[in-house]
Scaffold this motif. Structure first.
Motif, short mmCIF file in Angstrom:
data_model
loop_
_atom_site.label_atom_id
_atom_site.label_comp_id
_atom_site.label_asym_id
_atom_site.label_seq_id
_atom_site.Cartn_x
_atom_site.Cartn_y
_atom_site.Cartn_z
N THR A 1 0.91 4.15 -2.77
CA THR A 1 0.66 5.53 -2.37
C THR A 1 1.78 6.45 -2.82
OG1 THR A 1 -0.37 4.61 -0.40
CG2 THR A 1 0.00 6.98 -0.41
N LEU B 1 0.83 -1.20 0.00
CA LEU B 1 0.00 0.00 0.00
C LEU B 1 0.87 1.26 0.00
CD1 LEU B 1 -3.02 0.80 0.24
CD2 LEU B 1 -2.59 1.12 2.69
N ALA B 2 1.94 1.22 0.82
CA ALA B 2 2.84 2.38 0.89
C ALA B 2 3.48 2.62 -0.48
CB ALA B 2 3.91 2.15 1.95
N VAL C 1 1.53 7.13 -6.47
CA VAL C 1 0.50 8.13 -6.79
C VAL C 1 0.99 9.53 -6.44
CG1 VAL C 1 -1.82 8.93 -6.21
CG2 VAL C 1 -1.38 6.48 -6.55
N ILE C 2 1.58 9.68 -5.25
CA ILE C 2 2.05 11.01 -4.84
C ILE C 2 3.09 11.54 -5.82
CG2 ILE C 2 3.38 12.27 -3.10
CD1 ILE C 2 2.04 10.67 -0.96
#
Lengths: 317, 356
Positions: free
Chosen positions: B206, B202-203, B209-210
């Motif tokens: 994320t 998940l990290a 995406v960032i």
């Protein structure tokens, strides 16, 4: 008085390896190559030379064995620093990454080789190197107990290296050229100085000194080598920065850091400090915090060699 | 800014891996020629012996994916975060502290402990970030100092607050603070793998995406490419440097939390030794080509080598050979830039290479 003698002797034990290794780092950085591999080179120098002592101590002891071990440490330190030199000078690689690789490589090699040879990773040695009292000099009142009792040959080697380093850096043509390569390699090149050669020299000298420093650190502080020099390579890097890349200040920084280490390891035996009740972790932290503080106030106008960390590219002149 | 084709980057990573493995093989050959072939085979296949081994790969990969992401994230802003080790251990300490003292939190216990780990790592990276942005202190040096300060501070705090005197380490955390297994222990029996792996994935997503889908990520990368130009373009580069370090630290801290809340009998030992997972993040980030999804695979790859290396002891080899191989891989990936330009030049010379 006895306590002061003890603290001074302890401070020497911790300061001298820092002094030697930081001087090594100075040669590398002033030639323009950042060397965070000092820790890994120390480990390698200590590993080969302690292994040498381990194998040879049945046939010889004392100062002769120590001198030979110092030579082994110096040569192996130079060899391993060649890796860093080749990557950062010839291959124009990122010097921090190359240094990190060496810092990971040497402890792993030391453990691997030790375990393949003798099953356990600790390499033991018998300390036959301590000088209880230097003949004649040890009998001088005050100065004798301070500097010439409970000591090692390596202490005097450290001071000799300091004097030679300062002379080489400031009083020889080689030193001037080395500094030029760290400040403005393009200018140095334009007057016919071989920048690559000077940088190789800088890194190899740092390897030589860091290798010796590894041995000098292990001998008085332990009875075996366990693939680590306890962060002293990084501490030496801090000494180098705290000393602003200058031999004289590096000496002062090494003593300050060494004193902190000495207090941290011996303070419970010193009534005055034990009474303060400050945990030893804080003494160990102090050099690192002090370095951060110094950096905070000096980095805007840093005295660091201007071209340190930048690979020299002839074609970009 | 010319965009380098991804396959060239990939090739140079592959090159570093191959040379590193070859180097390891040569060392095996020198130390014991008779067993070298079998030993090397074990490194490559050990991870697939059984489901337990596969589970162990995921378990080993979890913290180093996070430290890899940490190194990568700072790298995107032109910062080299060599301080993941200190950030990881400070995060781990806060996680263990909450894990010991926060039993009243009930079902949310492990989540709060992980949040504490994130905060700890972020705080530890905030300092070098601020020093870099405000006083121009080199982040490599500042992070090295913070590593040692963090290590000694955590040693002190463990002794003061959560100390198991008998074993010279931190006390075990409450059962409610252990990260749940979410059925993974059924698929990979006896392997310690837990939901932490999903958190790592998940990290990574994320961070992807960032970095690639938001204005904030664009600004961070712009600062990394050229600080002056981005300031000229109206980007607050100081704020971005601090934020980049803080997020990098948060990732490393989370890695520490996941490592020490895994319920595997791993405790913070009071020794003067930096956490190695922080440094392993550097090869993970390099091999993963500084791309969050690449890092996921690089972390799994290094986990795979580690598990294979563990089985080497069957052939009387010391498992440290894996660290030697990893170090060789980092060393050769430091050359990667040179290799890339070499391949590119060759492609141009031979007229091949296609579209660039």
């Amino acid at each position: 008085m006895k306590i002061i003698y003890f603290i001074v002797q302890q401070t020497m034990t911790f300061s001298i390896p820092l002094l030697i290794v930081a001087l090594g780092g100075m040669f590398s950085e002033r030639s323009g190559v950042v060397n965070i591999a000092l820790e890994g080179i120390m480990v390698f120098g200590a590993f080969t030379s302690i292994l040498f002592i381990n194998q040879m101590q049945d046939t010889m002891q004392g100062q002769l064995l120590l001198i030979l071990a110092i030579a082994v440490a110096a040569v192996s330190g130079m060899l391993i620093s060649l890796l860093h030199a080749y990557a950062s000078i010839h291959m124009k690689a990122d010097q921090v990454i190359s240094g990190t690789a060496i810092n990971m490589l040497t402890p792993a090699v030391a453990i691997y080789v030790a375990r393949m040879i003798q099953q356990i990773q600790q390499i033991g040695f018998v300390n036959t190197f301590r000088i209880v009292s230097v003949p004649l000099l040890g009998n001088i009142p005050v100065l004798g107990p301070l500097f010439f009792q409970n000591t090692y040959l390596t202490t005097y080697l450290g001071f000799a290296i300091l004097i030679v380093s300062a002379l080489v850096l400031y009083r020889t043509r080689f030193g001037l050229r080395l500094r030029a390569c760290g400040e403005h390699p393009q200018a140095a090149d334009s007057v016919g100085i071989n920048v690559y050669k000077m940088r190789y020299a800088g890194v190899l000298i740092s390897g030589l000194l860091a290798g010796i420093g590894g041995l000098v650190f292990v001998i008085p502080t332990s009875t075996n080598f366990n693939a680590t020099v306890a962060g002293y390579g990084f501490l030496a890097l801090a000494v180098l920065i705290f000393g602003q890349w200058k031999p004289g200040r590096i000496l002062l920084a090494a003593f300050f850091f060494g004193l902190m280490q000495a207090i941290a390891s011996a303070y419970s035996g010193i009534p005055f400090l034990a009474g303060l009740g400050i945990p030893n972790y804080f003494y160990r932290m102090t050099p690192f915090i002090a370095t951060l503080v110094v950096l905070t106030f000096t980095s805007k106008k840093s005295r660091a060699p201007k071209a340190a960390g930048v690979p020299y590219d002839k074609s970009a002149r | 800014m010319k965009k380098r084709p991804l396959n060239l980057n990939f090739l140079s990573s592959l090159f570093a891996i191959c040379v590193g493995l070859l180097f390891g093989y040569v060392i095996l050959l020198i130390s014991n020629p008779a067993q070298a072939g079998d030993g090397f085979g074990t490194i490559l296949t050990g991870a697939f012996r059984d489901m337990r081994s596969v589970g162990r790969v995921l378990y080993f990969a979890t913290p180093i994916i996070l430290t890899g992401l940490s190194v990568c994230f700072a790298f995107k802003t032109g910062l080299f975060n060599i301080g993941a080790s200190g950030q990881l251990i400070v995060g781990a300490y806060l996680a263990v502290l909450v894990g010991n003292k926060g039993a009243a939190l009930g079902g949310a216990h492990w989540v709060v402990a992980l949040l504490a780990a994130i905060a700890g790592g972020a705080l530890w990276a905030l300092i070098p970030g601020l020093l870099k942005a405000l006083a121009n202190v080199h982040e490599v040096i500042a992070s090295i100092m913070m590593n040692y300060i963090g290590m000694y501070l955590v040693n002190y705090l463990v002794v003061q607050t959560v100390f198991d005197q008998l074993r010279n380490q931190s006390l075990p955390v409450a059962a409610s603070a252990v990260i749940p297994r979410w059925g993974l222990d059924k698929i990979f029996p006896r392997s310690n793998v837990n939901a932490g792996f999903f958190i790592a994935v998940l990290a990574a997503v994320t961070m992807y995406v960032i970095l690639y889908k938001t204005k904030f990520g664009f600004e961070l990368k712009a600062v990394g490419y050229n600080r002056d130009a981005s300031r000229y373009a109206g980007i607050n580069e100081k704020r971005n440097i601090v934020l980049s370090m803080v997020i990098a630290g948060a990732l490393a801290g989370l890695g520490g939390g996941l490592l020490y809340l895994a319920g595997t009998g791993k405790h913070i030992e009071v020794v003067n030794h930096l956490a190695p997972e922080g440094f392993t993040g550097i090869p993970v980030a390099l091999l993963g080509l500084s791309h969050p999804i690449g890092i996921l695979f690089a972390g799994l790859f290094i986990g795979y080598l580690t598990v294979g290396g563990d089985y080497l002891q069957l052939y009387d080899f010391a498992p440290e050979i894996i660290d030697v191989i990893l170090a060789a891989i980092i060393y050769f990936s430091a050359f990667a830039l040179i290799i890339r330009t070499f391949i590119q030049r060759r492609a141009i010379r031979t007229g091949g290479g296609g579209a660039k």
